[in-house]
Design an enzyme around this catalytic site. Structure first.
Site, mmCIF file in Angstrom:
data_model
loop_
_atom_site.group_PDB
_atom_site.id
_atom_site.type_symbol
_atom_site.label_atom_id
_atom_site.label_comp_id
_atom_site.label_asym_id
_atom_site.label_seq_id
_atom_site.Cartn_x
_atom_site.Cartn_y
_atom_site.Cartn_z
ATOM 1 N N HIS A 1 9.442 -0.677 9.042
ATOM 2 C CA HIS A 1 8.488 -1.793 9.093
ATOM 3 C C HIS A 1 8.594 -2.720 7.871
ATOM 4 C CE1 HIS A 1 6.243 0.136 12.382
ATOM 5 N NE2 HIS A 1 6.149 1.231 11.664
ATOM 6 N N ASP B 1 0.870 -1.185 0.000
ATOM 7 C CA ASP B 1 0.000 0.000 0.000
ATOM 8 C C ASP B 1 0.911 1.240 0.000
ATOM 9 O OD1 ASP B 1 0.853 -0.559 2.651
ATOM 10 O OD2 ASP B 1 -0.845 0.554 3.502
HETATM 11 CA CA CA Z 1 2.755 -0.705 4.089
#
Ligand code: CA
Length: 320
Positions: free
Chosen positions: A247, A11
């Site tokens: 992340h 995303d």
């Molecule tokens: Ca992401």
């Protein structure tokens, strides 16, 4: 040894942008065969645009981008959360205007691309979602064989030993679609969860992005501008004033180098009951705790210095 195939389901998103660059920097070990665009940090059309532009910027316009689902399984629409726009910018990539890509998104839906790739590559396929788990859940609904076919699924999401970052129980990617995430945790084989337990320990600072800038290339200055936006957002929103969490690239790193983390085997679930107060929590599944076989493992500690050194060396190579 033949290279493994990788699909990134992203995303994009600033740390997704880093995950794409990191995967391309490890092209000798893994072949990025396609990118699926999902909703999350921005709408699916925007995250697809970002991924296409970043791939072109990094000299890989040959890699196709597919749009997957545009909202959660149980929803009929999706709106970007204000906190997502604050961290990633209105356009998802720190409001940096990237050069337009000449390639367009593929006509095939991302879910069908994933199903086809699962059958074609099987054990050689690494599927790596760094956003909501809606596309894999949808693939499992359409073709349950996908659960056994994909060799390795390494996801960024969840929190087992630390609080969530959306609620005290719930991490952001899981929060976008807890029902999809629960289906994945219940059914998908060969799952590795790279969650906040480890990702919040790996921080990047402007000392590193300054080294990117010194390369003097367009891709280096654009990536540094994007990353500095994220570091500033972490500082200004008081998420972490020491740097911004890596992340999504950590999940790619763990997929390629599992010894970067300690892994805890456990059958997990995601709570989907709104009445228990912990909706969207990633936790051990009481119904499967005594099972001898486990389908998932959670990363609980990480070799921070080793990862950061590898990450920075990879970025300096990719951005030159
Ligand atoms: Ca992401």
């Amino acid at each position: 040894m033949p290279r493994k195939k990788m699909i990134l389901d992203v995303d994009t998103g600033i740390d997704d942008a880093l995950a794409i660059a990191y995967a391309l920097g490890h092209a000798e070990e893994v072949d990025l065969i396609g990118v699926i665009a999902t909703y999350g940090n921005a709408l699916s059309e925007q995250t697809a645009k970002n991924s296409l532009e970043l791939l072109a910027l990094l000299g890989r316009p040959d890699i196709p981008v597919f749009i997957g689902e545009r909202h959660a399984l149980a929803a009929s629409d999706f709106e970007v959360m204000p906190i997502s726009a604050a961290i990633h910018g209105q356009n998802g990539v720190g409001d940096v205007a990237l050069p337009a890509a000449s390639r367009s998104v593929e006509a095939q839906n991302g879910v069908d691309f994933l199903i086809d790739a699962a059958h074609r590559y099987q054990a050689d396929l690494i599927y790596l979602p760094t956003g909501p788990l809606t596309n894999l859940a949808k693939a499992l609904q359409k073709d349950p064989a996908v659960a056994e076919l994909i060799g390795q699924t390494t996801l960024m999401g969840g929190a087992l030993t630390v609080p969530g970052n959306v609620t005290p129980f719930t991490e952001a990617n899981i929060n976008q679609d807890p029902e999809a995430a629960n289906l994945v945790f219940q059914q998908q084989q060969g799952l590795t969860m790279v969650g906040l337990d480890v990702t919040l320990r790996t921080l990047l600072t402007k000392a590193e992005t300054k080294e990117w800038r010194a390369l003097g290339t367009k891709q280096a200055s654009d990536y540094a501008d994007i990353m500095d936006y994220y570091i500033d957002a972490y500082y200004n929103l008081d998420i972490d004033q020491k740097g911004a969490a890596l992340h999504d690239p950590l999940a790619v790193a763990v997929a390629l180098q599992p010894t970067l983390v300690s892994l805890f085997a456990i059958n997990m679930m995601v709570t989907t009951d709104h009445k228990t107060g912990d909706y969207g929590r990633t936790i051990g599944d009481p119904a499967r705790l005594k099972d001898k076989e486990t389908n998932a493992q959670a990363a609980l500690s990480v070799a921070v210095d080793r990862f950061l050194a590898d990450f920075q060396a990879t970025m300096l190579k990719v951005l030159q």
